[in-house]
Structures are given as C-alpha cells and as structure tokens.
Design an enzyme around this catalytic site. Structure first.
Site, PDB file in Angstrom:
ATOM      1  N   ASP D 227       0.823  -1.221   0.000  1.00  0.00           N
ATOM      2  CA  ASP D 227       0.000   0.000   0.000  1.00  0.00           C
ATOM      3  C   ASP D 227       0.853   1.266   0.000  1.00  0.00           C
ATOM      4  O   ASP D 227       0.368   2.338   0.324  1.00  0.00           O
ATOM      5  CB  ASP D 227      -0.952   0.061   1.208  1.00  0.00           C
ATOM      6  CG  ASP D 227      -1.906  -1.102   1.256  1.00  0.00           C
ATOM      7  OD1 ASP D 227      -2.007  -1.825   0.238  1.00  0.00           O
ATOM      8  OD2 ASP D 227      -2.554  -1.301   2.295  1.00  0.00           O
ATOM      9  N   ASP D 228       2.105   1.146  -0.360  1.00  0.00           N
ATOM     10  CA  ASP D 228       2.991   2.290  -0.216  1.00  0.00           C
ATOM     11  C   ASP D 228       3.683   2.673  -1.523  1.00  0.00           C
ATOM     12  O   ASP D 228       4.556   3.536  -1.541  1.00  0.00           O
ATOM     13  CB  ASP D 228       4.026   1.973   0.872  1.00  0.00           C
ATOM     14  CG  ASP D 228       4.446   3.221   1.602  1.00  0.00           C
ATOM     15  OD1 ASP D 228       3.580   4.073   1.857  1.00  0.00           O
ATOM     16  OD2 ASP D 228       5.643   3.349   1.894  1.00  0.00           O
TER      17      ASP D 228
END
Lengths: 283, 283, 283, 283
Positions: D227-228
């Site tokens: 998610d980064d």
C-alpha cells in the site's frame, strides 16, 4: 418570526416521530423541515424538527416543559433551539490569518449568524484586522513553560464572555483534556489534512512526500484525543506533480476557509448531532 | 422483511407529519427513515416515510385503505410502495452500448433491483450482449417514414410486458407526446450534456466549440418538451484544451453510465418526487 | 531572480520547439518549465517556456530582439514576460462586495502578485473597505442616460493609471464594443452561471426554476458578445431541492470568489493563450 | 500512422529540451505534444515528447540509436515507445468482479489499447465472463500454506505470455518482494481507500468507523512495501451518515473501476514517470 429547532437522539424505538409531531400539531405548530436518521449499527434514532411558531400556542419555555415527558419516555438527548438566538462565539487563531479573516468577513456580511465576542490569538499579528471588523482582540502569548497559564487565561476570557462556540481558526496550541471536556461539542477545529491521513505536524509536507493526487481538509470537534474528534465536514482538491509544498498550502488555504465556514454554519443552524465518533449532519 | 415506503406530496399545511406518523404508530409500525421537504416557492409539502412491517398489524392493502382518509383530508398525491416489489423495466437503446451494458451488469450483479423484461433497440448491434445477460432483445428498426409504426410496436411490447419503468439508455429516437403522456414519471432519459447547456444534437461538439472547462450529463424524466423534463441527477467532469471531441465523448461515457445508474436507483428506491419542472430527490 | 516566460501561438509546423530551445540554450539559459499544445482542429501550435535567467547571457531586451527572426519565420504571435514584472490592475465592482474583497485580500497577503492601482465602482458602498486595504476608490455612478459618459470616465482613469488588467468583480454594467476592443485579452469577468447555461440576467433564479442539481460559475474574457468570450476557468457545486434562490446565491458566492481568483492568477502567471473562442490554460 | 513517445528523466541541467528537439527536427520529425516538468526538490528533469513519424527519416531502431549519445550525456533514464505497440497485459482478480469486468469491457470496445493475454484469478468465479470476452482464464487457487507455489505458477504464466503490464483488479493476494522487483513500474494495483488513510484490511469498515465525509480510492504501482507504492491516480466521492458500510462499498466500486481504468490508460499512453515515491503523470 423565529422557528424552533428540536434536536433528538435516543435509542431507536417505534413512536418517536409521532410523539413529537403530535405535540407540535396539538399546539398549532407547523413542521417546515423534518429530517430523521436511524443508525442501524448503534440502533440510535436522530431527528431534527423545525417548527414555525407563528400559530404556535406555547411559549418557548412552555414548549421545552411540554417536551419533557416525551424526552423521559424515550430516554432522549434533547435540545430545543430558536433560530433568532445568536450564539456567542470566540475565534482562536495563531499566525495564519486566512480562516480568521474569512469568518470575520462572513460575520460582517451577515452570512454567518453569530455574535463574535472575541478574537483570541497567541500572536499579535491580527490586531489591526480585528479592529477594522470592530471585534475585541486578545493577545494571549504562550511563554516558555507557561502553556497552562495561557490556557487558563483563555478559559477565563471565554467564561467572562459567556462563549457558547469556540472556533479554532488554525490555532496551533494543543488544548488540555479539561478544556475539551468543559466544551464538549462546542469546539470546532479545522485540520489541514484529509483526516485520518497525515495526522500530526506539517500535513502539506507529508502529502507532498507521499505524492498524493488529492489533498483535503477536515473540520471536526476538538476532543482530548488530538485530531481524532468527530468529523463535521471535509473537502478535497486535486493536485499534481506541479504542486510543490507551497502550492499545496495555497490550495489548502482556500479549502480550509470553505470547510471551516460550512462546519460553523452547520453548527449554528443546529444541524449536527454526534453519534460516538461519527456525526449526523442534516442538510 | 420488506418495508413500506409512503410518498406524499400535497399543499403545505400543519399536521401532515403527525397524521401519517400516528397511523403508523397506532398499528405498531416503526419509522426507520423519514425525509420531509417544504417547497416555499410552491407551498408544497413532500414526504418519504419508510416503515418496517415486522410488527405492523395491517396487511399491505389495509395500509393503503387506512391512509385514504388522510390522503383526502390533505389533498395528497399519495403512493405506497413496498421494498420487495421489483419493478418491470425495459431498456431502450440505439447504437451506443455503454449505458445499456452498464445497466444490464448492475442488474446481473444484483446492485440494481429491477426486473429487466426487455431490451428494445432500433439497431441490431447489441443482440449478443443481451443474450449473454439472458435478456430478450427486440430489434425494432425505424424505417424511412415509419417512425410512428415503430413507436407503436415499442408501445405494444411495453404493454405486453407490463413495463413500469422505461430507461432510455442513449436511445436516439424522439418519443411522441402521447407516449410521454402514457408514462409520466416513468421514462428516464440520459442526456449527454449539462442541461440546459447544449440542448439538441451533438452536445460534445458544441461543448468543444464553446471551449468549456467542465462537461456534464443529465438524467431527467422524458416529457413532450424535448430535453426539458424534470432533472433527476447531473454530474460533471473537468476537461481541458487537451481534450478533443473524441476525448470529451470518452469522458462523457463514464459520466453517462454513472448518472443514469444513480437516477434509476433513486427511482427504484422511491426517492424521487416531481415538483413542477423540478424534482425532490431524497437521499 | 526572475524568470522569463515566452508565450507562443502560431500555425503548427515542425521545428518550433527546437528553434526556441536552441536559442535559450545557446545563451546559457535553463528551461525550468515547458508546456506545449497542438490544436488539431485549428492546426495551431501553443507553447509556454519558462527560462531561468541566472546564467543567461542576454539582457531582457536583447532576448526579445533575438527571438524576432524566429517569430517571423513561424508567423508567431509572441509575448515575452518576466516574472518580476507586476501588472497594474483595476478592479471594477457594483453592489456585491465578495469578489472585490477577496481579490484585495489576496493582494494584501501577497498571494496574488498584482499592483492594484484602483477600485472603480458605480456604487459608493465599498469605499471604506478599499480605504482599509489602502487602495484608491473611485465612485463613478451611472446616471440615467449617461452610461457612455461613465464609461468614458472609467476608461480615462484606466489609461491614467496605465492599467494592464481589468477585473470585473461582479461589475454589472455592460461594456461597449470599443472598450472590449481596446483591452482584448485584458478584461476578465466572473459570470455567476455555468456558461453557456443561464446566460443573461438572474442566473440563480433561472437555475432554481430549471431545477438543476449542480450550479456553476465562469471566468471569461469580456468581449463585445456578452457572456460569450473565451472561458478561462469554471467550477461547480452540487445543490439540491433544499436550496432556494438565496441558498444558491450563497453557494455561488464562494464559487465566484474562487474561480475569479484562479483565472486572475492564471493570467498574471502568463498561463493563458486564446485560441478563437477557446483558451489554452497551461497548468 | 504511429507516433513515437520519448520519455526522459534525468538530473536537471540546461540544454535537455534543445538536445532532443534538435535531433527530432534534424530528421524531419514534428513534435505534436511536449510536456516537461522540473522537480525542484529532487532537481530532476522529466519530459514526454510525442513525435509524428510521417516525415521522419529515421527508422524506429535508428531513432533509439541516435538518442543514445544524448541519453549518455545527460545521464538519462530513457524510454522510446511507439503508439502502435500494444502492450501485453494480464489482469489478476480474486472474488470481486467489477474491476475485471470493466477492464475487459474497455478492451473489447477498443477504448483501452491493450492486448489482454490472460485473466488470472485465485477463484473460479469469473470463468464464464472471461469466456464471453474471449480471454483465456486461469484459475490458480491458493492452497493453505502454498502461497509461494501459486505465485510461482502466476509468474510462469506471465513469462510465458510475455506480459508487460500486470493489473491487480482487486486481487487480494500479497505479492512477494521478488515479484515486485521483477516488474518494477509494471504492476498497477487499485486500493479501495484514499491512501494513506485506511491502509490495510477492510478500508470501508475503517472509513465508516471513523465517520469520514468523503471516501476515496487509489491506483498505485505495487511495491514490496504494501500500500505504499507511488500513486498514479486517486479519486473521491462524498458520503454521509446515511451510508452504511454496504453503501460505501457500492459507491467505492464505481470509483475503483474509474480510477483503475484511468491509471491503466495513463500507463498505456506512456504518460507516467516515477520520481522516488511520487509520480509525474502528464495529461
């Protein structure tokens, strides 16, 4: 002529709408706006009823008294307001002038129906602006190690002015848990990020580092848990790789102004009810 | 278990909320959603009341009968619906497939609670798609000079299927005044412009020529006055000098799909009331 | 140190990018921002090149001279600006204060890099505000039958102040064709509708009557064709049946302020090029 | 006829625009679109140049060779693409069909210029849909404790099909760091939250609990840090107290579909460049 606004929250059960509507009708009132919501997670009933008083045969205090038995029967959290009661407001600011300026302007033009009793700031910068608007300006600086003393002075002033609503217009001081507890649901803060993203310091820097394509701001009730109070209003604006931190700040300023004004207006029009960490904001 | 939805519009006067709420309460019903609006221009009262029927002691037809005296007393335009009644729908299309495809997909996934009885098109193009979705496809072409005959065939089909809601999914044929009159408030059209801007043909070309920075689309009820029926929903998207007509069309397609689906959902959930040329769309 | 901004529009043909970039590079300049667009309908080439001057070996006037042969070869419409040149601006207003107030505030805080030489209004209302901001206020009322005389006085004042950009901040007087012709591309108006919807008078009333679900505003260059000049910027806000005309006006005010400020900023940063009835607005 | 697209990123220094434009011009090419950006934080130069090849006197491989010395001189990260090269794509899905369905539909209608070589899913649910679209469907379930084996099978398949772009269309399996490293900048994921808010599991539940007034979704490159990865596109939709988790999911689905499609289109049109954790997305 003024309207009455009846705000109700209570455990959900049948008959609540009828009970309030009957009482209003019995005394010749006309419901001109009614919004209702049932939260199915918490099984809680919320209602906002606005009543024209022209043909109403109860005085204001009689209306409150007459609602008492209904409130007890349904274990209501009940508020009764009148649209000609103008709340006494204090605006707290630090260095950034834009939210303060916008609120004073909306007050001056009559768009925001509030009675601004005081501007309180920990910097001297906005005295001239407040003076032009004809609002008392209180410079209460925070000396090193004297945060508590400053907060005490702020609270004394709020009490002296009978303030009912505190607007943190980019006020960068942390409020104590006691302060928040004294004014539950009466302190509105504008946070310059789309909460819960970028909590804490320098959200525009954080947003730039993360490379988001949209930034946002959040108006919320201040609580002892920093940046975590119930959200009243949010809005966003699209950004791109062309926007450096300074550009994000500039776009954000316009958002902050708009979102804080909308949240304050919702509060002043008695359209916000709190539901745990969430809010019900009627249109 | 199903809920009942009571939709009311009538001249504004005191007591309407209480009258309906009392009846519901008297028979053990629980109001789970109530929205009300008073139009101060037309002095018209609008209300949507959703009632849980679990503990209700009236049968569906008894409820309608019981509401009769109230409806007469207040000169109500009254509708009573039940959330487990699935409306019979026909989707009309021409060449463009996107709105048709999207509606069939939302129906197939259960997101849109409708009974799609027929797809009717004046082109043969979408037969395979309809077949994959398992929906009857009726190709009713418009022969030169035979527009009326085709419309008659369409209307026969709608009647034969007992269609209650007609969705014009980029159907490019003009409907006769008689057709519109037979299905007042039951025909939803998607117009590919932000009405009233760019009425008539080729709105994306018009928008490009005018150099607008935002384009939009409009879902509205079809009436005898072309592009002039009451608006149910609109949405917009930002465009720039980089977008040629084809790019506007592509951006517009996504909007058309979304806005038409939202309008159909609002209709199916009984959240739309007509107020002259305007609509009340409860959330 | 200032940057140079080279704005080019001309018939599309190969080599334009290279010609300008070569010249810049030859003299030690660094291109820090370049945006280019080719309009395929009009076969027109548009370019904005921003050049750092620190290491540039041409003086400002030498740069303009050096660009001359390139401009002639490609039949360019060429402008060369420098980011430290602050344009002389006049703001024209009528009764409504919000756009005027906002522009003065953005100027005062330094957000808008302009030199506000004059506020001109056909009403006396804003004299005190202008005075607080320290800007000369010229009350030039329009007497019955004396529209031309008033416009002549306005134009004399603009010339006397050497005004380069005229901002119509809800100025409700129609400008003559001669006035528009004298300041082509130098007069920015804010129109309180989502043009081309609701041209003409009372757009918020028109929008309410039509029952639209979204309202908008438009910043455009003023031309002799009323409400029909090239659009610079637009924005919209969602409305509902709950919004009466007064609510539309209030929502519209916030939009007008924001859209006008964005258009003025784009103009001041030399990011707008006109393409017939359309504009190219580089980010 | 196809255009060439030259994508450049390198340390900022003077002369880069001129060097590329000169080469193009020297060989008779016409630049039809040029976008440039200089990141002032990282001092990095980014450029996308689109060149018409009709009158160009270099073959495709000759163009790449000719750019070599320029690339070396400026330490460029250089890509040269041609608009008629259609990338080989695999779509990975789990239970939710909406993003998969939408991508296949945009591919079928020609809106998305990709060559979908395979749909890979860890559930059998979408086989019929893939079959209707005429795309091979590979059901590669994840057995307990066999995640690595399944990922190896996925990667074998991707290699066998020569896949250049992997779209995670709500694929709910975590990819290994090795997988991400093999396809840097070639895996696009849609995350159903407005990152970085609500990272991790069940973002719509988290959003509901927090009481946000706006939800969003994020398309980003998949990296080893869950998610980064760098964000390509985001969008948001307004929600209210009326929206329960299921309503958030339904609103979110429409957003996910739209944002993923926009991100894939940007990638396919060679408009995305990575800048550390950020992206430059040219219009």
């Amino acid at each position: 002529m003024a309207n009455a606004v009846v705000l109700v929250s209570c455990p959900d059960q049948p008959g609540i709408v009828a009970a309030v509507a009957d009482l209003v009708h019995l005394h010749g009132g006309n419901i001109v706006d009614l919004q209702q919501h049932t939260d199915r997670v918490d099984h809680t009933f919320f209602q906002r009823v606005e009543v024209e008083l022209d043909t109403f045969d109860l005085a204001r205090d009689e209306f409150v008294v007459a609602l008492g038995p209904i409130a007890r029967r349904y274990a209501m959290n009940l508020q009764v307001r009148f649209t000609d009661e103008i709340p006494r407001v204090a605006v707290l600011a630090s260095r950034e002038p834009h939210c303060l300026h916008d609120l004073l302007n909306r007050w001056r033009t009559g768009e925001l129906k509030v009675d601004v009793r005081a501007v309180i700031a920990n910097h001297p910068d906005h005295a001239e602006m407040a003076s032009w608007y004809g609002v008392p300006y209180h410079h209460l600086p925070v000396q090193a190690g004297e945060r508590e003393a400053q907060e005490a002075a702020v609270r004394d002033l709020l009490r002296a002015e009978g303030v009912e609503l505190i607007v943190l217009a980019r006020y960068m001081q942390i409020l104590s848990a006691e302060f928040c507890a004294e004014y539950v649901g009466q302190i509105i803060n504008i946070h310059h990020s789309f909460l819960p993203a970028f909590m804490g310091a320098k959200p525009y820097h954080q947003a730039h580092d993360r490379g988001v394509k949209i930034i946002g701001v959040t108006a919320h009730y201040a609580t002892a848990d920093l940046d975590d109070g119930p959200i009243i209003e949010q809005d966003v604006v699209r950004v791109s790789h062309r926007d450096d931190v300074e550009a994000l700040r500039a776009k954000g300023r316009d958002l902050e102004v708009a979102v804080l004004a909308r949240a304050v207006r919702a509060q002043v029009e008695h359209r916000v009810l709190v539901c745990g960490r969430r809010t019900v904001v009627f249109d």
